[in-house]
Design a protein around this motif. Sequence first.
Motif, short mmCIF file in Angstrom:
data_model
loop_
_atom_site.label_atom_id
_atom_site.label_comp_id
_atom_site.label_asym_id
_atom_site.label_seq_id
_atom_site.Cartn_x
_atom_site.Cartn_y
_atom_site.Cartn_z
N SER A 89 -13.40 -5.70 6.54
CA SER A 89 -13.22 -5.90 7.98
C SER A 89 -14.50 -5.81 8.75
O SER A 89 -15.52 -5.46 8.35
N GLN B 83 -7.34 -0.46 -2.96
CA GLN B 83 -7.10 -1.20 -1.72
C GLN B 83 -7.71 -0.46 -0.55
O GLN B 83 -8.29 -1.07 0.34
N ARG B 84 -7.60 0.85 -0.55
CA ARG B 84 -8.15 1.67 0.53
C ARG B 84 -9.68 1.58 0.55
O ARG B 84 -10.30 1.52 1.60
N GLY C 134 -1.32 4.33 1.23
CA GLY C 134 -2.75 4.06 1.32
C GLY C 134 -3.40 4.44 2.63
O GLY C 134 -4.53 4.91 2.66
N SER C 135 -2.71 4.26 3.74
CA SER C 135 -3.32 4.53 5.04
C SER C 135 -3.12 5.98 5.51
O SER C 135 -3.81 6.43 6.41
N LEU C 136 -2.19 6.71 4.89
CA LEU C 136 -1.90 8.07 5.35
C LEU C 136 -2.30 9.16 4.36
O LEU C 136 -3.05 10.06 4.70
N ALA D 244 -10.70 -2.05 1.74
CA ALA D 244 -10.26 -2.45 3.07
C ALA D 244 -11.36 -2.29 4.14
O ALA D 244 -11.59 -3.22 4.91
N PRO D 245 -12.09 -1.17 4.22
CA PRO D 245 -13.11 -1.05 5.27
C PRO D 245 -14.26 -2.03 5.07
O PRO D 245 -14.87 -2.47 6.02
N SER E 214 0.81 -1.22 0.00
CA SER E 214 0.00 0.00 0.00
C SER E 214 0.84 1.27 0.00
O SER E 214 0.37 2.34 0.39
N CYS E 215 2.10 1.16 -0.44
CA CYS E 215 2.98 2.32 -0.47
C CYS E 215 3.87 2.28 -1.70
O CYS E 215 4.66 1.36 -1.87
N GLU F 109 -3.81 14.51 3.04
CA GLU F 109 -4.33 13.37 3.80
C GLU F 109 -5.25 12.53 2.92
O GLU F 109 -5.99 13.05 2.09
N MET F 110 -5.22 11.23 3.13
CA MET F 110 -6.01 10.32 2.31
C MET F 110 -7.51 10.55 2.47
O MET F 110 -8.28 10.33 1.55
#
Length: 187
Positions: free
Chosen positions: A187, A179-180, A93-95, A183-184, A24-25, A114-115
């Motif tokens: 989960s 992917q971002r 991806g997370s940041l 992802a939610p 993711s980077c 910010e993402m």
Amino acid sequence: MEERRYRSASGAPIALRCRQHSASCRELVVRCPRLQLRSLSAVTSAVWLAAYGLFVLSENSVVLSAAIFITLIGLIIYLHFVKIDQESLLVIGSLGIQVTSSYASGKESTTFIEMGQVKDVVINEAIHMQKVIYYLCILLQDPGDPQGISEVVPLFQSSKPRLDCLIEVYKSCQEILEQRKTAPQSS
């Protein structure tokens, strides 16, 4: 780390270097051609020859001193504020997304988005000087309207890569953005 050769919108050679730090980077770097000594010498010679011509006509040595001073100050300003050697895009991806421009003098200019603000990354087209050019941009989400766009942030404004290079960068960015988005839900 792989490096591919492309051309800019003006036909100058550029290089795209892709580095995947994790799933993711990704870091994508577009390198522009370095400042050519030939063009620098030509401009300096033209200014100094014009100054020498004025000196011969006016017989005033201040003209030569001013030409040297103006040439040096102009070169410093050009290297520090105008000539960009490389532009990079770091997508985490997370940041978020970090955009960095590295100038010929060594100065760097960095912007972080910010993402949560990123709505999408798209390839846009524009008409410039009777020619269609393509550019990559980040669409920022409007905080008041989730469907709206508050700002468009263009990328690689100095190197101006052609469409084939932009597609490579676009695909890399979209893989991480997908992917971002998924992802939610998983989960």
